[in-house]
Motif scaffolding. Structure first.
Motif, short mmCIF file in Angstrom:
data_model
loop_
_atom_site.label_atom_id
_atom_site.label_comp_id
_atom_site.label_asym_id
_atom_site.label_seq_id
_atom_site.Cartn_x
_atom_site.Cartn_y
_atom_site.Cartn_z
N LEU A 99 19.89 11.93 10.73
CA LEU A 99 18.66 11.28 10.23
C LEU A 99 17.43 12.02 10.73
N ARG A 100 17.43 12.39 12.01
CA ARG A 100 16.29 13.12 12.56
C ARG A 100 16.12 14.47 11.86
N SER A 101 17.22 15.17 11.63
CA SER A 101 17.15 16.47 10.95
C SER A 101 16.61 16.33 9.53
N TRP A 102 17.04 15.26 8.87
CA TRP A 102 16.55 15.00 7.50
C TRP A 102 15.04 14.75 7.52
N LEU A 103 14.57 13.95 8.47
CA LEU A 103 13.15 13.65 8.57
C LEU A 103 12.35 14.91 8.87
N PHE A 104 12.83 15.70 9.83
CA PHE A 104 12.13 16.94 10.20
C PHE A 104 12.13 17.93 9.04
N PHE A 105 13.21 17.96 8.27
CA PHE A 105 13.24 18.83 7.10
C PHE A 105 12.12 18.48 6.14
N ASN A 106 11.91 17.18 5.93
CA ASN A 106 10.83 16.76 5.02
C ASN A 106 9.46 17.06 5.60
N PHE A 107 9.29 16.91 6.93
CA PHE A 107 8.03 17.33 7.57
C PHE A 107 7.76 18.80 7.26
N VAL A 224 0.43 11.93 1.76
CA VAL A 224 0.81 11.19 0.55
C VAL A 224 2.02 11.86 -0.11
N THR A 225 2.00 13.19 -0.15
CA THR A 225 3.14 13.93 -0.72
C THR A 225 4.42 13.63 0.05
N PHE A 226 4.30 13.58 1.36
CA PHE A 226 5.45 13.25 2.20
C PHE A 226 5.97 11.85 1.88
N PHE A 227 5.08 10.87 1.81
CA PHE A 227 5.50 9.50 1.50
C PHE A 227 6.22 9.44 0.15
N LYS A 228 5.68 10.12 -0.83
CA LYS A 228 6.29 10.09 -2.17
C LYS A 228 7.70 10.69 -2.15
N ARG A 229 7.90 11.74 -1.37
CA ARG A 229 9.23 12.36 -1.27
C ARG A 229 10.26 11.37 -0.73
N LEU A 230 9.81 10.45 0.12
CA LEU A 230 10.71 9.49 0.75
C LEU A 230 10.84 8.19 -0.06
N GLY A 231 10.12 8.10 -1.18
CA GLY A 231 10.20 6.90 -2.02
C GLY A 231 9.20 5.82 -1.64
N ILE A 232 8.26 6.13 -0.77
CA ILE A 232 7.23 5.16 -0.36
C ILE A 232 6.06 5.25 -1.32
N THR A 233 5.54 4.11 -1.74
CA THR A 233 4.48 4.06 -2.74
C THR A 233 3.17 3.54 -2.14
N ALA A 234 2.13 3.58 -2.95
CA ALA A 234 0.81 3.08 -2.52
C ALA A 234 0.82 1.58 -2.30
N SER A 235 1.79 0.87 -2.84
CA SER A 235 1.90 -0.57 -2.58
C SER A 235 2.55 -0.84 -1.23
N ASP A 236 3.22 0.17 -0.66
CA ASP A 236 3.85 0.04 0.65
C ASP A 236 2.91 0.44 1.78
N GLY A 394 4.09 10.24 13.93
CA GLY A 394 5.26 10.03 14.77
C GLY A 394 6.53 9.75 13.99
N ASP A 395 7.68 9.98 14.64
CA ASP A 395 8.96 9.77 13.96
C ASP A 395 9.47 8.34 14.05
N ALA A 396 8.97 7.53 15.00
CA ALA A 396 9.55 6.21 15.23
C ALA A 396 9.11 5.17 14.20
N GLY A 406 14.39 -0.45 2.87
CA GLY A 406 15.72 -0.09 2.36
C GLY A 406 15.78 1.32 1.82
N LEU A 407 15.02 2.23 2.42
CA LEU A 407 14.93 3.60 1.92
C LEU A 407 15.61 4.64 2.82
N LEU A 408 16.30 4.17 3.85
CA LEU A 408 17.01 5.13 4.70
C LEU A 408 18.16 5.76 3.92
#
Length: 500
Positions: A99-107, A224-236, A394-396, A406-408
């Motif tokens: 999970l950490r590697s996936w997150l860092f990859f997106n960073f 914002v680009t990072f959030f969109k890659r993870l499925g997070i929207t402006a309503s979140d 931060g990553d936490a 529910g986006l993990l």
């Protein structure tokens, strides 16, 4: 007693002595691991020790080195070590590491998309690098100590001062503007809450050498680009945006000394955490007049840029910068993500202009990220000031948000091949097959022991292997191996030089 029986008895006694001595020699290791030893009564001739071994121990009771059979001293108060990591820190077993590697990859991928270069700095820095920002709460949160060279050092609580140090060190050899990013571990001794730990990893993006608000707009666009890659929207998630210059203009109206600015920022940064009466009390304690406090709190309650303009006028830098940022947000396509909030000042003293925070619209989590402009940071460390802005993420907290939404992602172990020898004598042949595939860039889990096929199939399922490659005697003599496609069950023999 016959000679053979006597010989057998002596052999048993000698084996017992060797066994007992090996146990004794092993005690230092046991003590290092600190496993508990029960306080059992000691017999005069414990079971399992021959009279010969007992005598050997007794003869060395006076101490001194007499050979390999010397016993270690018995310690009865040993306790089991705490196998948990220190409070506020984490282990990363394979599933968490994926999970950490996936997150860092997106960073890193977002940073690459925006043309940034990766940098890093020592986790251990000079304490002065952080203490120089006098008056900040962070001074009480440092993990700091004196090293063996009598130097005061600290584990970095953030990355920006290290960035400033490196920019000063490189000096005129750098070609501006700089677009740098880093993903590094940071340490702060502070009260833990959901999403806040005493160690965390942080993604920073910084732009050095651009004075225009376009730099801040670019950074928010990256988040914002990072959030969109993870499925997070402006309503979140949203961004609260303001400027330190708003606070400066209010303080200037009431002739409040510039020296108080940093202290006031720290207090205002607590406005959502403390009762208003407590905020007023703290402002009074640093020397802000009551009239100024009322005006300041009135301005900080403003949530509309139009209303701010009515109070401060449109000639000041604060309003002009904010209006430009909101205009650029529309051009970048993220205007629905940002909102003005005058109470956002950020607690760190080095910010000088636009500041922003990413927040959870559900209100369940603390700030997700934050940043702003810090044009005068370099002079704090003895360098020439260069316009700069950046953010820390931060990553936490983001992991908590992804859980909440529910986006993990499901990130099971994925290995392309599992290779197994059907006979112990073919283990070397199986190693050859594994090497051939690895040299072609394929991942291989080589079965290192002689295992039944049932175990191998279970293993293949657990690691999500695509193929099972079996090395059998008859096939190997023909220069071939058995290949089974696990998703379809299709099985065939393939020549070794055609295996890919």
């Amino acid at each position: 007693m016959s000679v053979s029986k006597l010989s057998l008895t002596r052999s048993i006694a000698m084996l017992s002595t060797i066994s007992s001595s090996l146990l004794i020699l092993n005690k230092p290791l046991t003590r290092a691991l600190r496993f508990p030893i029960p306080n059992l009564p000691l017999a005069t001739n414990p079971r399992g020790l021959s009279s010969l071994s007992t005598a050997a121990i007794s003869n060395n009771a006076g101490g001194g080195r007499t050979g390999a059979l010397s016993p270690a001293p018995v310690t009865e108060d040993l306790q089991k070590i705490d196998v948990n990591p220190p409070k506020g820190t984490r282990d990363f077993p394979p599933e968490d590491m994926r999970l950490r590697s996936w997150l860092f990859f997106n960073f890193r991928e977002v940073s690459r998309l925006f043309g940034f270069e990766e940098v890093d700095f020592p986790v251990l820095e000079s304490e002065a690098l952080f203490v120089r920002k006098a008056g900040e709460e962070i001074r009480d949160q440092l993990y700091c100590f004196e090293d063996r060279g009598n130097r005061r050092v600290a584990l970095r609580p953030e990355l920006t001062p290290s960035l400033a140090r490196l920019v000063i060190q490189k000096g005129k050899s750098l070609s501006l503007p700089l677009k740098w990013f880093a993903v590094g571990q940071c340490w702060r001794y502070e009260r833990m809450t959901r999403g806040r730990r005493r160690e965390h990893y942080q993604w920073n993006m910084d732009i050095i050498g651009v004075p225009e608000v376009t730099a801040e707009a670019e950074l928010i666009s990256a988040i914002v680009t990072f959030f969109k890659r993870l499925g997070i929207t402006a309503s979140d998630v949203g961004f609260k945006v303001s400027s330190r210059k708003v606070l400066q203009e209010v303080l200037r109206r009431y002739s409040i000394p510039e020296a108080l600015f940093g202290k006031v920022c720290i207090i205002i940064d607590k406005i959502e955490k403390l009762p208003l009466a407590e905020i007023k009390k703290e402002l009074e304690s640093v020397g802000v007049l009551e009239e100024a406090i009322e005006q300041l709190l009135q301005v900080l309650s403003i949530k509309s840029l139009t209303e701010l303009e009515e109070i401060l006028g449109d000639s000041g830098e604060a309003v002009a910068d904010l209006k430009q940022l909101f205009s650029l947000a529309d051009k970048f396509g993220y205007s629905e993500w940002i909102q003005f909030d005058a109470s956002i000042v950020r607690g760190l003293a080095y910010y000088t202009g636009i500041v922003f925070e990413g927040f959870d619209r559900g209100g369940k989590l603390r700030a997700i990220c934050g940043g702003g402009r810090y044009d005068r940071l370099l002079s704090t460390f003895g360098g020439d000031d260069i316009p700069a802005c950046g953010f820390g993420f931060g990553d936490a907290v983001i992991i908590e948000l992804l859980k909440e939404k529910g986006l993990l992602p499901e990130l099971g172990l994925q290995v392309e091949n599992i290779v197994c020898a059907l006979d112990p004598g073919l283990q070397g042949a199986a190693a050859t097959v594994a090497t051939i595939l690895r040299e072609k860039g394929q991942s291989v889990d080589l079965v290192l022991e002689s295992k039944p096929l049932k175990w191998v199939f279970k293993r293949a399922s657990r690691i999500n292997a695509n193929r099972l490659i079996l090395v059998g005697d008859s096939e190997w003599q023909k220069g071939m191996v058995g290949v089974k496609i696990l998703s379809t069950g299709e099985q065939q023999e393939i020549k070794l030089d055609e295996l890919d």
